[in-house]
Design a protein around this motif. Structure first.
Motif, PDB file in Angstrom:
ATOM      1  N   UNK A 462       0.804  -1.231   0.000  1.00  0.00           N
ATOM      2  CA  UNK A 462       0.000   0.000   0.000  1.00  0.00           C
ATOM      3  C   UNK A 462       0.837   1.281   0.000  1.00  0.00           C
ATOM      4  N   UNK A 463       2.159   1.134  -0.113  1.00  0.00           N
ATOM      5  CA  UNK A 463       2.994   2.323  -0.243  1.00  0.00           C
ATOM      6  C   UNK A 463       3.143   3.131   1.021  1.00  0.00           C
ATOM      7  N   UNK A 464       2.802   2.558   2.169  1.00  0.00           N
ATOM      8  CA  UNK A 464       3.015   3.266   3.429  1.00  0.00           C
ATOM      9  C   UNK A 464       4.511   3.294   3.755  1.00  0.00           C
ATOM     10  N   UNK A 465       4.879   4.018   4.764  1.00  0.00           N
ATOM     11  CA  UNK A 465       6.293   4.154   5.139  1.00  0.00           C
ATOM     12  C   UNK A 465       6.468   3.805   6.614  1.00  0.00           C
ATOM     13  N   UNK A 466       5.765   2.758   7.047  1.00  0.00           N
ATOM     14  CA  UNK A 466       5.793   2.399   8.459  1.00  0.00           C
ATOM     15  C   UNK A 466       7.184   1.934   8.915  1.00  0.00           C
ATOM     16  N   UNK A 467       7.827   1.076   8.107  1.00  0.00           N
ATOM     17  CA  UNK A 467       9.100   0.487   8.546  1.00  0.00           C
ATOM     18  C   UNK A 467      10.144   1.560   8.791  1.00  0.00           C
ATOM     19  N   UNK A 468      10.320   2.469   7.827  1.00  0.00           N
ATOM     20  CA  UNK A 468      11.332   3.500   7.979  1.00  0.00           C
ATOM     21  C   UNK A 468      10.980   4.451   9.125  1.00  0.00           C
ATOM     22  N   UNK A 469       9.706   4.713   9.289  1.00  0.00           N
ATOM     23  CA  UNK A 469       9.272   5.592  10.381  1.00  0.00           C
ATOM     24  C   UNK A 469       9.561   4.949  11.732  1.00  0.00           C
ATOM     25  N   UNK A 470       9.232   3.671  11.863  1.00  0.00           N
ATOM     26  CA  UNK A 470       9.464   2.981  13.130  1.00  0.00           C
ATOM     27  C   UNK A 470      10.954   2.923  13.464  1.00  0.00           C
ATOM     28  N   UNK A 471      11.788   2.567  12.477  1.00  0.00           N
ATOM     29  CA  UNK A 471      13.218   2.474  12.738  1.00  0.00           C
ATOM     30  C   UNK A 471      13.788   3.839  13.113  1.00  0.00           C
ATOM     31  N   UNK A 472      13.375   4.881  12.417  1.00  0.00           N
ATOM     32  CA  UNK A 472      13.854   6.226  12.745  1.00  0.00           C
ATOM     33  C   UNK A 472      13.431   6.627  14.149  1.00  0.00           C
ATOM     34  N   UNK A 473      12.210   6.264  14.530  1.00  0.00           N
ATOM     35  CA  UNK A 473      11.723   6.581  15.880  1.00  0.00           C
ATOM     36  C   UNK A 473      12.507   5.805  16.931  1.00  0.00           C
ATOM     37  N   UNK A 474      12.746   4.508  16.663  1.00  0.00           N
ATOM     38  CA  UNK A 474      13.547   3.712  17.593  1.00  0.00           C
ATOM     39  C   UNK A 474      14.971   4.284  17.709  1.00  0.00           C
ATOM     40  N   UNK A 475      15.557   4.587  16.552  1.00  0.00           N
ATOM     41  CA  UNK A 475      16.937   5.092  16.562  1.00  0.00           C
ATOM     42  C   UNK A 475      17.047   6.414  17.310  1.00  0.00           C
ATOM     43  N   UNK A 476      15.978   7.198  17.299  1.00  0.00           N
ATOM     44  CA  UNK A 476      15.981   8.496  17.975  1.00  0.00           C
ATOM     45  C   UNK A 476      15.610   8.386  19.452  1.00  0.00           C
ATOM     46  N   UNK A 477      15.584   7.166  19.990  1.00  0.00           N
ATOM     47  CA  UNK A 477      15.233   6.991  21.396  1.00  0.00           C
ATOM     48  C   UNK A 477      13.770   7.275  21.659  1.00  0.00           C
ATOM     49  N   UNK A 478      12.920   6.979  20.641  1.00  0.00           N
ATOM     50  CA  UNK A 478      11.475   7.177  20.716  1.00  0.00           C
ATOM     51  C   UNK A 478      11.108   8.659  20.875  1.00  0.00           C
TER      52      UNK A 478
END
Length: 559
Positions: A462-478
């Motif tokens: 569906x062209x969402x960007x969940x994976x990259x968003x989640x990883x970026x959020x995790x990497x940023x300490x939430x």
């Protein structure tokens, strides 16, 4: 092969640069190596060594002379003219002196080169030195035996024969100095059927008498005799006879060196792969004795994966040659082999006991290993015009553990690129850990399944960007603001994506355990954020399907 002697060493480098003060045991005393004195390290028992008194004033070197005698060394080299001659004679140790301005590094390099020329050439070349002495005695001129590339294989040490600077520099570097005029003389020698008399190249040089060494028409090398005006009347005839003997010795040396090379190559291959009995304690002990090492680490060299190499196989062989020559120059042993497109080398390192005694030894070895790897990468890159990567595995205290160090190096290789062409396992251990976890995820079904697959499936369908968003959020300490900056979106957009991922994909982002597992699976399993690791895709088989279109009807970004 016979070791070098004090007299032979002085014949090569003696004079203003190196003066003999006393030699109670005579100049026939063996000289096996040159050692730099380290006041912070116990003096090793090294029979036949020359100890360079670094950091010790000549007038106060008496205790060092006594210690050298107890260690079985042949002599001590001091800087200056006021060395402890009486102490040296009392303990039967030779005392040599160099100028006050002499650099210890240069002195060590000069002595090590001269000693190594006679003692390091195993594999059948030892008799060439005896032949060179015999030819020098018969012809009346200092003699050198060279290979077709003008590398000096052996040289005479008959005292009193005239020499010039060209010979001195050639012996010290084991390579004839390069010049256009010299190259023309070499072509003349190899183009002649017998001995050739050659004029001096400069006013400071001496003429030469030279002959090519051949076997069945194949050039094996050449013999050069310095003509200092004292050559015998039948010098040309004696040189021709010497060439016939040299041909037999060079052919025998080629066979012997080939066998030695094959044995070492097979040994290193078995150590790296852990095949046969190479990993057994008895075999490892034999390997340690043959290589002269205990603790080692594996260095791996490979051509850059993105490089366009017309003849990759030939380029890899040239890379192996560079690695072998550089390792031999530093460690005096051949311990490298090419496997599956990678050139591996075993590098010696301090053992466990040495590290316990002097922790800095490991740091010093690490720096030397890294410098070697960087030198090879730079040298091959310049000469072959292709990018090369170098990886250093963990140091292992037992040769039976070499496969583990190789596995480390292989993982590090997967992480290297133009920005990071050389690295050790310690440099990239967190990323290596993720790589190992990715490999485990591929093999274990129970670790492959989970929310991360639903995330990837949604993005794909569906062209969402969940994976990259989640990883970026995790990497940023939430932290939503930091993650949004990384993603180049508004914080509200990032917050909305996280909310939708949790609601539509059944992910509880408030659960720290679920966050940790999802983060690891996305980083290791999907390769997101892991430079150089590539993407690890789940294997085929039953998998959770993607969310329905109805579930995702509000999953896009607002506005």
């Amino acid at each position: 092969m016979e070791a070098s002697t004090l007299g032979a060493l002085l014949d090569v480098v003696g004079g203003p640069a190196l003066r003999l003060c006393t030699a109670p045991a005579g100049t026939a005393a063996p000289v096996t190596e040159a050692l730099l004195y380290d006041a912070h390290t116990p003096l090793p028992r090294t029979p036949g060594a020359l100890l360079l008194a670094v950091g010790v004033r000549a007038a106060t070197a008496g205790p060092l002379v006594r210690a050298a005698a107890e260690a079985g060394m042949t002599g001590v080299v001091v800087r200056g003219t006021d060395g402890p001659v009486d102490e040296a004679e009392r303990h039967g140790v030779a005392l040599l002196a160099v100028d006050e301005e002499a650099s210890w590094h240069h002195v060590h390099l000069t002595l090590a080169t001269a000693i190594g020329a006679r003692s390091a050439h195993s594999g059948g070349l030892g008799d060439l030195f005896a032949l060179a002495d015999a030819i020098a005695a018969a012809t009346g001129g200092a003699t050198a035996v060279e290979d077709p590339h003008q590398r000096i294989l052996a040289y005479s040490t008959v005292p009193g024969q005239p020499v010039d600077e060209d010979r001195r520099q050639g012996i010290l570097g084991l390579q004839v100095p390069v010049s256009v005029e010299n190259a023309e003389q070499v072509r003349l020698v190899f183009g002649s059927a017998g001995p050739v008399r050659l004029p001096a190249l400069t006013e400071r040089e001496l003429p030469r008498l030279a002959v090519a060494v051949r076997a069945g028409g194949e050039p094996l090398g050449a013999i050069w005799v310095v003509d200092g005006g004292t050559l015998a009347a039948d010098a040309a005839q004696s040189l021709a006879q010497g060439a016939a003997t040299a041909a037999l010795l060079l052919l025998r040396a080629r066979v012997t060196q080939g066998l030695t090379l094959d044995r070492n190559t097979d040994l290193v291959r078995r150590l790296l792969t852990g095949s046969g009995s190479a990993s057994d304690s008895a075999e490892a002990s034999t390997a340690a004795h043959r290589l002269g090492w205990d603790a080692v680490r594996v260095a791996a060299f490979a051509l850059g994966s993105g490089a366009s190499v017309p003849d990759a196989e030939r380029t890899l062989l040239r890379l192996q040659d560079v690695v072998r020559l550089q390792c031999e120059a530093r460690y005096g042993r051949h311990a490298c082999v090419s496997l599956d497109g990678v050139v591996y080398a075993l590098l010696p390192a301090p053992g466990e006991h040495a590290e316990a005694r002097e922790p800095q030894q490991r740091l010093t070895a690490d720096r030397r290993h890294r410098q070697l790897a960087e030198d090879i990468v730079g040298r091959v890159g310049r000469s072959l015009r292709v990018p090369v990567r170098a990886a250093l595995g963990e140091t292992v205290a037992d040769l039976g553990e070499v496969p583990a160090s190789r596995a480390d190096a292989d993982l590090v290789l997967r992480l290297l690129d133009d920005a990071l062409p050389v690295a050790s396992i310690d440099d990239v251990r967190p990323r290596v850990t993720l790589l190992r976890l990715a490999d485990v995820l591929r093999e274990r079904r129970e670790l492959r399944v989970g929310a991360w697959q639903r995330v990837l499936a949604a993005d794909t369908a569906y062209g969402t960007d969940y994976a990259r968003t989640l990883v970026s959020w995790f990497d940023a300490g939430c932290d939503v603001a930091s993650a949004a900056k990384t993603l180049s979106v508004h914080p509200n957009t990032c917050r909305y994506r996280l909310k939708q991922a949790g609601r539509q994909l059944g992910i509880d982002l408030a659960d720290p355990d679920e966050r940790l597992v999802l983060w690891l699976q996305l980083r290791a399993g999907a390769g997101l954020g892991l430079r150089g690791a590539g993407q690890v895709r789940p294997r085929s088989g039953p998998q959770p399907g993607p969310p329905t279109r109805r579930q995702l009807k509000v999953s896009g970004d607002p506005g």
